[in-house]
Design an enzyme around this catalytic site. Structure first.
Site, PDB file in Angstrom:
ATOM      1  N   GLU A  38       0.858  -1.180   0.000  1.00 37.71           N
ATOM      2  CA  GLU A  38       0.000   0.000   0.000  1.00 37.71           C
ATOM      3  C   GLU A  38       0.906   1.246   0.000  1.00 37.71           C
ATOM      4  O   GLU A  38       1.878   1.276   0.748  1.00 37.71           O
ATOM      5  CB  GLU A  38      -0.896   0.037   1.235  1.00 37.71           C
ATOM      6  CG  GLU A  38      -1.936   1.143   1.138  1.00 37.71           C
ATOM      7  CD  GLU A  38      -2.898   1.177   2.333  1.00 37.71           C
ATOM      8  OE1 GLU A  38      -2.758   0.363   3.269  1.00 37.71           O
ATOM      9  OE2 GLU A  38      -3.779   2.029   2.299  1.00 37.71           O
ATOM     10  N   HIS A  57      -6.819  -2.161  15.072  1.00 34.39           N
ATOM     11  CA  HIS A  57      -7.040  -1.437  13.822  1.00 34.39           C
ATOM     12  C   HIS A  57      -6.752  -2.336  12.610  1.00 34.39           C
ATOM     13  O   HIS A  57      -7.600  -2.486  11.721  1.00 34.39           O
ATOM     14  CB  HIS A  57      -6.148  -0.194  13.803  1.00 34.39           C
ATOM     15  CG  HIS A  57      -6.239   0.612  12.550  1.00 34.39           C
ATOM     16  ND1 HIS A  57      -7.072   1.704  12.437  1.00 34.39           N
ATOM     17  CD2 HIS A  57      -5.607   0.481  11.349  1.00 34.39           C
ATOM     18  CE1 HIS A  57      -6.949   2.207  11.219  1.00 34.39           C
ATOM     19  NE2 HIS A  57      -6.065   1.495  10.541  1.00 34.39           N
ATOM     20  N   GLU A  58      -5.573  -2.932  12.603  1.00 33.14           N
ATOM     21  CA  GLU A  58      -5.211  -3.743  11.426  1.00 33.14           C
ATOM     22  C   GLU A  58      -6.103  -4.980  11.335  1.00 33.14           C
ATOM     23  O   GLU A  58      -6.495  -5.388  10.254  1.00 33.14           O
ATOM     24  CB  GLU A  58      -3.727  -4.139  11.451  1.00 33.14           C
ATOM     25  CG  GLU A  58      -2.742  -2.973  11.611  1.00 33.14           C
ATOM     26  CD  GLU A  58      -2.949  -1.820  10.639  1.00 33.14           C
ATOM     27  OE1 GLU A  58      -3.542  -2.022   9.562  1.00 33.14           O
ATOM     28  OE2 GLU A  58      -2.523  -0.689  10.971  1.00 33.14           O
TER      29      GLU A  58
HETATM   30  N1  BES Z   1      -3.180   0.826   5.805  1.00 29.53           N
HETATM   31  C1  BES Z   1      -2.456   1.504   6.803  1.00 29.53           C
HETATM   32  C2  BES Z   1      -0.968   1.442   6.613  1.00 29.53           C
HETATM   33  C3  BES Z   1      -0.432   2.279   5.478  1.00 29.53           C
HETATM   34  C4  BES Z   1      -0.521   3.623   5.513  1.00 29.53           C
HETATM   35  C5  BES Z   1       0.181   1.726   4.413  1.00 29.53           C
HETATM   36  C6  BES Z   1       0.015   4.383   4.481  1.00 29.53           C
HETATM   37  C7  BES Z   1       0.686   2.476   3.379  1.00 29.53           C
HETATM   38  C8  BES Z   1       0.607   3.820   3.409  1.00 29.53           C
HETATM   39  C9  BES Z   1      -2.757   0.944   8.181  1.00 29.53           C
HETATM   40  O1  BES Z   1      -3.990   0.336   8.317  1.00 29.53           O
HETATM   41  C10 BES Z   1      -2.768   2.109   9.131  1.00 29.53           C
HETATM   42  O2  BES Z   1      -3.658   2.893   9.042  1.00 29.53           O
HETATM   43  N2  BES Z   1      -1.772   2.196   9.989  1.00 29.53           N
HETATM   44  C11 BES Z   1      -1.595   3.298  10.878  1.00 29.53           C
HETATM   45  C12 BES Z   1      -1.894   2.927  12.302  1.00 29.53           C
HETATM   46  C13 BES Z   1      -3.338   2.945  12.626  1.00 29.53           C
HETATM   47  C14 BES Z   1      -3.583   2.485  14.031  1.00 29.53           C
HETATM   48  C15 BES Z   1      -3.977   4.288  12.451  1.00 29.53           C
HETATM   49  C16 BES Z   1      -0.162   3.706  10.753  1.00 29.53           C
HETATM   50  O3  BES Z   1       0.613   2.931  10.198  1.00 29.53           O
HETATM   51  O4  BES Z   1       0.184   4.787  11.202  1.00 29.53           O
HETATM   52 ZN    ZN Z   2      -5.607   1.617   8.585  1.00 32.17          ZN
END
Ligand code: BES
Ligand code: ZN
Length: 879
Positions: A128, A305-306
């Site tokens: 992603e 979250h994940e």
């Molecule tokens: N899908 C995201 C991770 C991501 C973000 C991948 C941007 C590629 C680009 C993941 O679900 C996410 O949101 N992670 C957050 C933490 C969450 C608890 C808000 C993060 O990585 O900061």
């Molecule tokens: Zn997320």
């Protein structure tokens, strides 16, 4: 080097793809500098597109194309074209066909940590948003859903563990070699951004979970060898998340195995790849002597979250990246609800609102302002923002408030039923809310499309003779970016009326009778609500629980605020009243400081906080929040123009010292009473006690100096108390500070996560004459530009949590950030771009500082070959 000016992508230009991919067979031979990927794609024209182009263009970058065949026939040079971003095959069949692509890539050279890379010798992927195109040529967009089968091969000694999404269907040695293989099959069609692959030498910790319908799921967390004893809490959080999603949203897990891999080089916090989440190891590893309470609660929230993405993001994904809030905002809402149920709901809500105010509000009011659903982007990675995430979650919460919890649950069920297996849009989601509730959300949709934080002004007026309390509400959203004139929004405003004895008054609206729920619906620029049968002048409690993400001003007096602080039934608003009152007083102190006048103090605030400290009915975690006055960044944002960070620092320190002096005896008593000798437990109640004790320590040290903190540092039996002491010592310019920091480093230098804490502590030192010392740490053996956690710990913390040094009047703080961004940009554009967004407040500084900041931003912008990521941020920051 890229020389072309990047062109923005627009939501209005969305078109479905001409071709769909149903099936992907990947065959990956892992080799450090030359990994070979064979991909076999089952492709067909998209039946939804009436006249598909005869050529097919696949995304791909930073790879070598070594073979290409269509339906088994190798393609000749003239049949296709390759450039640095894509592969185009000129004439493809009008029916289904198979494409075989062979490429190589270099995981060792991949410092951007997007695509396939190596972290501490282990292979891992991050796809992603657009990383899959660095692994193979593909239609790398979220509305192309395919079933993946992945064969991985590697030398067994390098990578005894080989993982991908779904279920393991075969594995074994490659006869006659030192290599082995594994084949994984994911039965659920998914977009490429959810693909993951891991190869390495990792230890694992196993558990099982039995789903509500009785299926057994294997749970497995992979970590660096020797860290197995730091996975218990993550595993426990995972099991609680799985149970909670069944109980609260009726959602069961759908594969037989759920794996998490912890890695130490990661651009973000964690990633929800189907069945194979990959985590930044700081959000997995925890032991009482290595992790703080804040770490434990982050782990719980991020694991949840994940995991929750499995339904909101994976089973139902996004049609395009403009719909990012559809998965992220909704999933943040879900993880917030989970944490509220696991811990204290009001304490969680206050924490979330603090985050929203400190990150999202400034974003929405500054040069990077954009709607929850943006209309255009240059680099999608720059749009994983506080607005998409945090405001996106608030928007979901507001719909729940408007339609009520039962209709909301019905709407969620409908969403899962209607769109399972699809790539959906925000409209699809909101339509489910409408269909389940029978209410129109047309006007509400503006929350998704209109940027800026709305400002609500509320005025209450009591008409004694008519026993009517009149509440007039006006709304206004300031202009931002391309949007000058804003429409009025549909805003749920939860309120209460409190009589002089602190009792809640029934809410009866003229013409409507009793309100079913205590929520006023604001839809116009100005509206007046008449509450009837009000016997005496009430105090209104406004925007309870922060029911809408707005900036609210009112005609509440200081006495009203002090009353709400001690009497409101809504704990959120008790805290809010305290913030409003203290904020108001602090702003006056800042004025005093900038005029070099004696700083004023406030007995009433001291009295109110004293009462709060004495109130044993209050949760300790809540009392700790009450004692935390608005931060320096908060105050800067409230002042908004001509900001002098040093005046803010001086004013706040002075008021804190004053309060500590007045409350001294009670604080000493409390500090002792809160000391416990029980073994550490990460439970919310215990964490709350430690939070209060460490807040008390901070106040006490402002009067008594470093002794108590030094003692706590030396005697601490867990990392929370040790860091509590260090956070205090870190702000005191005394030998005790240096001693403690040195002792901490010496004791923990082998533990990379603790070294990060040490870097962050150094970066927070609020001593303007010591910036050079902070900067010198970039040459320390403990620091590396290639590890995002190190960069964030040192330079990120410096630019966000050390306002007096970052905004030093000689510009050296800005220069440090700009130099780091420039050095990092060619290694890791994503992290460089994020780091550079710390400049977003430059315009609100006083003229001397803002000119210095502007010069540094311009210096970044003028660098030749600057990444698209950083260029987009700095260009917008200057606009
Ligand atoms: N899908 C995201 C991770 C991501 C973000 C991948 C941007 C590629 C680009 C993941 O679900 C996410 O949101 N992670 C957050 C933490 C969450 C608890 C808000 C993060 O990585 O900061
Ligand atoms: Zn997320």
């Amino acid at each position: 080097m890229k020389t072309d000016t990047p062109r923005p992508i627009h939501l209005k230009d969305y078109r479905p793809t001409d071709y769909l991919i149903d099936e992907v067979h990947l065959d990956v031979k892992l080799v450090p500098q030359q990994t070979r990927v064979k991909s076999v794609l089952a492709i067909r024209p998209n039946p939804a597109v009436s006249d598909p182009a005869s050529s097919l263009t696949l995304d791909g970058e930073q790879m070598e194309l070594t073979g290409l065949a269509l339906d088994g026939q190798p393609l000749a040079r003239g049949d296709y074209t390759v450039d640095d971003k894509s592969l185009t095959i000129d004439n493809v069949p009008s029916g289904p066909f198979t494409l075989e692509i062979e490429t190589t890539c270099d995981p060792d050279a991949n410092t951007s940590l997007s695509g396939l890379y190596r972290s501490s010798g282990n292979y891992c992927t991050q796809c992603e948003a657009e990383g899959f195109r660095r692994i193979t040529y593909y239609l790398d967009r979220p509305d192309v859903l395919a079933r993946f089968t992945t064969r991985i091969e590697a030398r067994r000694s390098d990578a005894p563990v080989l993982l991908s999404n779904g279920n393991l269907v075969a594995s074994g040695p490659v006869e006659g070699t030192e290599r082995h293989f594994a084949i994984w099959e994911d039965p659920f069609p998914k977009p490429s951004y959810l693909f993951a692959l891991v190869g390495g030498d990792l230890a694992d910790v196993d558990d099982v979970f039995t789903t509500a319908s009785g299926r057994e799921v294997t749970l497995r967390i992979y970590v660096e060898h020797g860290k197995e004893d730091r996975c218990d809490y993550a595993m426990d959080a995972l099991k609680r998340s799985m149970r909670w999603d069944e109980e609260v949203f009726g959602r069961e897990y759908d594969l037989d195995i759920f794996m998490i891999v912890a890695v130490s080089d990661f651009n973000m916090g964690a990633m929800e790849n189907k069945g194979l989440n990959i985590f930044n190891d700081k959000y997995i590893l925890a032991r009482p002597d290595t992790a703080t309470d804040a770490d434990y609660s982050n782990i719980e929230g991020i694991i949840a979250h994940e995991y929750f993405h499995n339904w909101t993001g994976n089973r139902i994904t996004c049609r395009d990246w403009f719909q990012l809030c559809l998965k992220e905002g909704l999933t943040v809402f879900r993880d917030q609800e989970f944490s509220s149920d696991m811990r204290s709901r009001p304490v969680k809500r206050i924490g979330d609102v603090k985050l929203l105010r400190s990150h999202q509000f400034p974003e929405d009011g500054g040069p990077l302002s954009h709607p929850v659903r943006p209309n255009a982007y240059i680099e999608i990675n720059n749009f994983y923002t506080a607005t998409v995430y945090e405001k996106g979650a608030e928007v979901v919460r507001m719909m729940q408030t408007l339609i009520g919890p039962e209709a909301f649950r019905k709407a969620m069920d409908l969403y899962f039923e209607r769109h399972d297996g699809e790539a959906a849009t925000v409209e699809d989601f909101v339509t489910c809310m409408e269909d389940a509730s029978g209410r129109s959300l047309d006007q509400f949709m503006l929350w998704y499309t209109q940027a800026g934080t709305p400002e609500l002004a509320v005025a209450g007026k009591f008409r004694r003779s008519e026993r009517v309390f009149e509440l007039t509400v006006t709304q206004m959203t300031p202009p931002s970016g391309g949007q000058r004139k804003k429409q009025p929004l549909h805003i749920p405003l939860e309120i209460g009326l409190i009589d002089a004895d602190g009792e809640a008054l029934p809410l009866k609206l003229d013409g409507h009778g009793a309100l079913e729920r205590p929520v006023l619906e604001i839809t116009e620029e100005e509206q007046t609500f008449h509450f009837t049968d009000v016997p005496d002048k009430p105090v209104p409690s406004l925007n309870r629980g922060f029911s809408c993400p707005v900036k609210l001003t009112s005609n509440l007096s200081d006495d009203d605020l002090l009353f709400l602080m001690s009497r409101d039934q809504d704990p959120f608003n008790r805290w809010e009243a305290c913030q409003t009152y203290a904020g108001k007083k602090l702003l006056q102190c800042v004025e005093d400081a900038s005029k070099n006048q004696t700083l004023r103090t406030d007995e009433q605030l001291a009295e109110a906080l004293d009462a709060c400290l004495a109130d044993t009915a209050l949760e300790p975690a809540f009392v700790a929040l009450m004692l935390n006055l608005p931060s320096e960044n908060d105050l800067a944002a409230r002042i908004g123009t001509n900001v002098d960070p040093w005046a803010i620092h001086t004013a706040r320190s002075n008021l804190m010292a004053y309060l500590a002096g007045v409350l001294h005896d009670r604080l000493i008593g409390l500090y002792d009473r809160l000391t416990d000798n029980d073994p550490y437990s990460p439970a919310a109640a215990d964490a709350g006690r430690r939070a209060l004790r460490n807040t008390v320590l901070d106040l006490l040290s402002r009067i008594d100096g470093p002794d108590v903190a030094s003692r706590q540092f030396k005697n601490a039996s867990n990392m929370t108390d040790q860091m509590g002491a260090l956070n205090v010592l870190g702000t005191i310019d005394a030998p005790e500070r240096t001693d403690a920091l040195n002792a901490f480093y010496d004791a923990n230098k082998a533990d990379h996560l603790l070294v990060d804490k040490w870097l962050a502590l150094n970066a927070m030192a609020p001593f303007p004459d010591k910036i050079a010392e902070i900067r010198a740490l970039t040459d320390h053996a403990a620091f590396s530009l290639k590890t995002p956690n190190k960069v964030r710990a040192l330079v990120g913390t410096f630019s966000i949590a050390n306002p007096v040094c970052f905004n030093h009047e000689d510009g050296s703080g800005y220069r440090f950030l700009a130099d780091t961004v420039l050095a990092l940009d060619s290694l890791n554009p994503q992290v460089a771009a994020r780091l550079s967004s710390a400049f977003k407040n430059w315009r609100m500084m006083e003229p001397g500082r803002s000119a210095l900041a502007k010069a540094e931003i311009e210096r970044i912008k003028s660098r030749k070959g600057l990444s698209r990521d950083t260029l987009e941020i700095v260009t917008k920051t200057l606009q």
